[in-house]
Design an enzyme around this catalytic site. Structure first.
Site: not given
Ligand code: AMP
Length: 289
Positions: A30, A37, A61, A183
């Site tokens: 996102m 990421h 969502q 993070m």
């Molecule tokens: P989001 O942008 O929050 O939807 O996250 C996108 C992807 O990054 C998802 O698969 C999350 O689980 C992963 N993600 C978010 N934060 C972390 C983190 N601190 N360490 C590893 N992966 C992450």
């Protein structure tokens, strides 16, 4: 690095990569990228030749409209970070490109009645629907998701299995700030004391590991100990502290072969989540968080 906004154009580019026998890796996000990421892109590169990242703040969502409108966005910064991490193509659709008169959705029974599913109604339906759409649009060979959102990673694996998506899911480790806070794009909303207090979530998992290594395996002992550590960090509210089975995501009385200890708490207005995967090998437990 290419930036593409439409499904039709994206399909054209992916098809040409496929004709060159390239394996496609995919990291859905996102946006408001951080090292978590970018680590997913690094892992994707180990498995595939052409890296696609989607950036789409998926309204469907968000159960809280304010959370959606205040979700941080900075696409120019994201493009620079994605390029630096080795992304070949960013897919940045807008709402109308993704959802035109949508009536169909993907949902999952059972596995969303606990943890984040319990307090975020409709959240995982939104997640599964957008991920199913993105898989059909990108048709990746590999897709990488973070352990950070463990319930999401597990239900996506289940959806892929149940609906026969031809993609391999990889679950990547949690990347943390130097003090241990996982993070998250939402961390930018943590101000002052809330930011320093939020580390209590990580400390609560450390406490759980300490207890598990001492032989404490009952949920009735682990949950209050974890709750105490988070409470000491003065959260606005603890959403849940749960011990669940890794496969079913149902609460368990004591640790099994593979379990998840998951927590969610508000620090100020910001809802944070974190978790630990606990695996039993012989008599020994390993905790990954
Ligand atoms: P989001 O942008 O929050 O939807 O996250 C996108 C992807 O990054 C998802 O698969 C999350 O689980 C992963 N993600 C978010 N934060 C972390 C983190 N601190 N360490 C590893 N992966 C992450």
């Amino acid at each position: 690095m290419m930036i593409i906004n439409t499904i039709a154009e994206l399909r054209k580019h992916i098809a040409s990569q496929r004709r060159n026998n390239k394996k496609i890796g995919f990291v859905p996000t996102m946006g408001y990228l951080h090292e978590g990421h970018l680590s997913l892109v690094g892992i994707s590169r180990q498995h595939s030749d052409y890296q696609v990242m989607s950036i789409f703040v998926n309204k469907m969502q968000f159960n809280d409209p304010k959370d959606y409108t205040t979700y941080p966005r900075d696409y120019e910064r994201d493009f620079a970070l994605a390029k630096g991490a080795g992304v070949d193509l960013v897919f940045l659709p807008d709402d109308s490109e993704m959802y035109q008169n949508r009536l169909t959705y993907v949902d999952i029974e059972m596995m969303t009645d606990h943890l984040c599913g319990a307090t975020r109604p409709g959240h995982f339906r939104g997640v599964l629907t957008v991920v199913a759409k993105l898989f059909n649009i990108v048709q990746p060979d590999y897709a990488v998701f973070g352990q950070k959102d463990i319930q999401q990673a597990i239900i996506i694996q289940k959806m892929v299995k149940d609906l026969d998506f031809p993609v391999t899911i990889i679950v990547a480790p949690i990347i943390r700030e130097p003090d241990g806070l996982a993070m998250s794009s939402r961390n930018v909303h943590l101000k002052g004391q809330d930011r320093s207090n939020a580390v209590s979530i990580y400390k609560s998992l450390q406490k759980a590991e300490e207890l598990i290594q001492q032989g404490v395996v009952q949920s009735y002992a682990l949950i209050p100990a974890i709750t105490d550590v988070i409470t000491a960090g003065k959260p606005k509210k603890i959403d849940y502290v749960s011990v669940v089975d890794y496969e079913t995501l149902q609460p368990i009385e004591s640790l099994k072969e593979k379990s998840v200890i998951a927590v969610a708490a508000f620090f100020g207005p910001t809802r944070l989540i974190d978790n630990m995967i606990v695996e039993k090998k012989g008599d020994a437990y390993t905790c990954v968080y």
